[in-house]
Design an enzyme around this catalytic site. Structure first.
Site, PDB file in Angstrom:
ATOM      1  N   HIS A  72       0.846  -1.192   0.000  1.00  0.00           N
ATOM      2  CA  HIS A  72       0.000   0.000   0.000  1.00  0.00           C
ATOM      3  C   HIS A  72       0.881   1.241   0.000  1.00  0.00           C
ATOM      4  O   HIS A  72       1.677   1.429   0.916  1.00  0.00           O
ATOM      5  CB  HIS A  72      -0.903   0.025   1.239  1.00  0.00           C
ATOM      6  CG  HIS A  72      -2.083  -0.887   1.130  1.00  0.00           C
ATOM      7  ND1 HIS A  72      -3.233  -0.714   1.851  1.00  0.00           N
ATOM      8  CD2 HIS A  72      -2.288  -1.971   0.349  1.00  0.00           C
ATOM      9  CE1 HIS A  72      -4.104  -1.669   1.530  1.00  0.00           C
ATOM     10  NE2 HIS A  72      -3.547  -2.438   0.631  1.00  0.00           N
ATOM     11  N   TYR A 201      -9.252   5.647   7.411  1.00  0.00           N
ATOM     12  CA  TYR A 201      -9.395   6.022   8.823  1.00  0.00           C
ATOM     13  C   TYR A 201     -10.383   7.182   8.866  1.00  0.00           C
ATOM     14  O   TYR A 201     -10.102   8.245   8.297  1.00  0.00           O
ATOM     15  CB  TYR A 201      -8.054   6.471   9.396  1.00  0.00           C
ATOM     16  CG  TYR A 201      -7.037   5.362   9.578  1.00  0.00           C
ATOM     17  CD1 TYR A 201      -6.936   4.674  10.788  1.00  0.00           C
ATOM     18  CD2 TYR A 201      -6.155   5.008   8.559  1.00  0.00           C
ATOM     19  CE1 TYR A 201      -5.990   3.668  10.977  1.00  0.00           C
ATOM     20  CE2 TYR A 201      -5.214   3.994   8.729  1.00  0.00           C
ATOM     21  CZ  TYR A 201      -5.139   3.333   9.948  1.00  0.00           C
ATOM     22  OH  TYR A 201      -4.201   2.340  10.124  1.00  0.00           O
ATOM     23  N   PRO A 293      -4.523   0.386  18.670  1.00  0.00           N
ATOM     24  CA  PRO A 293      -4.270  -0.122  17.313  1.00  0.00           C
ATOM     25  C   PRO A 293      -4.351   0.936  16.209  1.00  0.00           C
ATOM     26  O   PRO A 293      -4.103   0.620  15.047  1.00  0.00           O
ATOM     27  CB  PRO A 293      -5.383  -1.168  17.117  1.00  0.00           C
ATOM     28  CG  PRO A 293      -6.464  -0.746  18.045  1.00  0.00           C
ATOM     29  CD  PRO A 293      -5.804  -0.082  19.207  1.00  0.00           C
ATOM     30  N   LYS A 297       0.788  -0.234  15.199  1.00  0.00           N
ATOM     31  CA  LYS A 297       2.196  -0.318  15.596  1.00  0.00           C
ATOM     32  C   LYS A 297       2.538  -1.540  16.451  1.00  0.00           C
ATOM     33  O   LYS A 297       3.719  -1.842  16.646  1.00  0.00           O
ATOM     34  CB  LYS A 297       2.593   0.955  16.370  1.00  0.00           C
ATOM     35  CG  LYS A 297       2.648   2.194  15.511  1.00  0.00           C
ATOM     36  CD  LYS A 297       3.851   2.155  14.585  1.00  0.00           C
ATOM     37  CE  LYS A 297       3.784   3.165  13.488  1.00  0.00           C
ATOM     38  NZ  LYS A 297       3.853   2.595  12.137  1.00  0.00           N
ATOM     39  N   TYR A 384       3.815   6.530  10.166  1.00  0.00           N
ATOM     40  CA  TYR A 384       2.968   5.398   9.777  1.00  0.00           C
ATOM     41  C   TYR A 384       3.801   4.295   9.106  1.00  0.00           C
ATOM     42  O   TYR A 384       3.618   3.107   9.396  1.00  0.00           O
ATOM     43  CB  TYR A 384       1.837   5.868   8.843  1.00  0.00           C
ATOM     44  CG  TYR A 384       0.746   4.836   8.686  1.00  0.00           C
ATOM     45  CD1 TYR A 384      -0.342   4.804   9.557  1.00  0.00           C
ATOM     46  CD2 TYR A 384       0.810   3.873   7.685  1.00  0.00           C
ATOM     47  CE1 TYR A 384      -1.338   3.844   9.442  1.00  0.00           C
ATOM     48  CE2 TYR A 384      -0.182   2.901   7.551  1.00  0.00           C
ATOM     49  CZ  TYR A 384      -1.252   2.898   8.439  1.00  0.00           C
ATOM     50  OH  TYR A 384      -2.233   1.931   8.314  1.00  0.00           O
TER      51      TYR A 384
HETATM   52  C1  PHB Z   1      -6.393  -4.313  10.677  1.00  0.00           C
HETATM   53  O1  PHB Z   1      -6.396  -4.574   9.470  1.00  0.00           O
HETATM   54  O2  PHB Z   1      -6.819  -5.123  11.503  1.00  0.00           O
HETATM   55  C2  PHB Z   1      -5.868  -2.996  11.140  1.00  0.00           C
HETATM   56  C3  PHB Z   1      -5.299  -2.134  10.216  1.00  0.00           C
HETATM   57  C4  PHB Z   1      -4.823  -0.904  10.615  1.00  0.00           C
HETATM   58  C5  PHB Z   1      -4.929  -0.533  11.942  1.00  0.00           C
HETATM   59  C6  PHB Z   1      -5.469  -1.397  12.874  1.00  0.00           C
HETATM   60  C7  PHB Z   1      -5.960  -2.636  12.472  1.00  0.00           C
HETATM   61  O3  PHB Z   1      -4.474   0.706  12.324  1.00  0.00           O
END
Ligand code: PHB
Ligand code: APR
Length: 389
Positions: A72, A201, A293, A297, A384
């Site tokens: 990505h 997000y 989450p 990280k 990130y």
């Molecule tokens: C996930 O795909 O479970 C996931 C992806 C990004 C995040 C947290 C969880 O920041």
């Protein structure tokens, strides 16, 4: 029984450390409380930093990841009527790879099985670490109704947040810093095509939402929910309705829904234990620190810990102690930066119980700044994709 390094915990931290040490000719034993199927059933985040991918490749477990992982080069961020993309390649010069933590763990078990390293010992109970403040530590445990003892040079606690290792460090020596967030994430896995080819997000007045994925026909979605809720309070229809209301309009319109194949609610916390070494005992990964989450990280921090510790242990087994003396400071320097980033991103994206209209406006203004400022996007992106280690 005798080994050089006794590893408590057979999650991703313990397995990766075991794999790297084995390739360096160091003998290890890995003690895991749960059956392998249970370890592999835990669904966790799925975003790997470039440094994590490099580490896995160098450890000889990068082949399937290279074939099946999704590179990505950006992510979408949204709030109210604003949705924009942060381009990692442009802002930070490197991408991330989407590949589930479960797959990483599976690859590590496969590698251990295929090697001549001692198999992971499952079903251990009552693991106790003795003499960590001496040069001759040992570990005792029960398995199948029999008491066992492993003598070793080093003990490594890779046994997660609820493990026994951290608590072995005397309270007088250990400092714990914690922030518990007043909400959780309700996560759903469904066999549906992801709503977007990248992650979204979303900050919404109804609370945070995240659209993520595992592959072309496996989506992972989350909505912020009260930590007192239970998964049963969220039948699929309620979940999909709420997700649709929180995602940007174009995504909400194209969202494909279907039955959930997994649904769970996880609390969010930031937690750090210092130091990460006491005598001959070192902590790695969730045993030493937890991050919310939001920045994905958790696993990446465990991997950077393993990087610093494996360097130290390989040198120590060759008679050079300095790397071990620096382990805790090196690991914690990186941990704190990721703790800050995860806290900042969490604070930016979620609704808090005591929020006022002012808080929401400040979040929207900061998100607008992120949208408009290349400097702000660089700060976001370099964190990130992962700070160097
Ligand atoms: C996930 O795909 O479970 C996931 C992806 C990004 C995040 C947290 C969880 O920041
Ligand atoms: N004895 C033996 N094993 C134990 C004990 C114990 N007393 N306590 C816990 N364990 C095992 C757990 O069953 C688990 O399999 O230790 C393992 C710890 O694994 P994780 O919790 O997955 O922690 P870690 O390996 O550090 O993984 C890093 O990154 O994305 C994050 O939180 C996520 O698990 C992830 C972490």
């Amino acid at each position: 029984m005798r080994t050089q390094v006794c590893i408590v915990g057979g999650g991703p931290s313990g397995l990766l450390l075991g794999q790297i040490l084995h390739r360096a000719g160091i003998d290890t034993r890995i003690l895991e409380r749960r059956p392998r199927a249970h370890v592999l059933s835990r669904i966790r985040a799925g975003v790997l930093e470039g440094g994590t991918v490099d580490m896995l490749r160098r450890a000889g477990v990068g082949d399937r990841l290279a074939r099946e992982g999704f590179v990505h080069t950006g992510t979408r961020v949204a709030s109210r009527d604003r949705a924009f993309r942060i381009d990692f390649a442009e802002s930070a010069g490197k991408p991330v790879t989407v590949y589930g933590q479960t797959e990483v763990t599976q690859d590590l078990y496969d590698a251990r099985d295929a090697s001549d390293a001692a198999p992971v010992i499952h079903g251990v109970e009552g693991v106790t670490i003795h003499g960590a403040d001496t040069d001759v530590p040992h570990v005792t445990y029960d398995a199948g109704g029999t008491a066992h003892r492993i003598d070793c040079d080093w003990v490594v606690g890779c046994d997660g947040f609820h493990g026994v290792s951290r608590r072995t460090i005397p309270e007088a020596v250990r400092t714990e810093v914690e922030r518990v967030y007043p909400f959780g994430w309700l996560g759903v896995l469904s066999e549906t095509p992801p709503v977007d080819h990248e992650l979204i997000y979303a900050n919404s007045p109804r609370g945070f939402a995240l659209a993520s994925m595992r592959n072309e026909n496996l989506s992972r979605y989350y909505v912020q929910a009260p930590v007192t809720d239970r998964a049963e309070d969220w039948p699929d229809d309620r979940f999909w309705d709420e997700l649709r209301r929180r995602l940007p309009a174009d995504a909400a319109e194209t969202l494909v829904t279907g039955p959930s194949i997994e649904k769970s609610l996880a609390p969010l916390r930031s937690f750090i234990c210092e130091p990460m070494r006491w005598g001959r005992l070192c902590l790695v990964g969730d045993a030493a620190h937890i991050v919310p989450p939001t920045g994905a990280k958790g696993l990446n921090l465990a991997v950077s810990d393993v990087h610093y510790l494996s360097e130290g242990l390989i040198a120590a087994c060759g008679g050079e102690a300095e790397g071990m003396d620096r382990y805790s400071d090196r690991a914690l320097a990186r941990v704190w930066k990721a703790v800050r980033y995860s806290w900042w991103f969490t604070t930016l994206m979620h609704r808090y119980p005591d929020d006022t209209a002012f808080h929401q406006k400040m979040q929207e203004a900061e998100i607008a700044y992120l949208d408009g400022s290349p400097a702000a996007r660089t700060v976001f992106a370099e964190n990130y994709v992962g700070l160097p280690f």
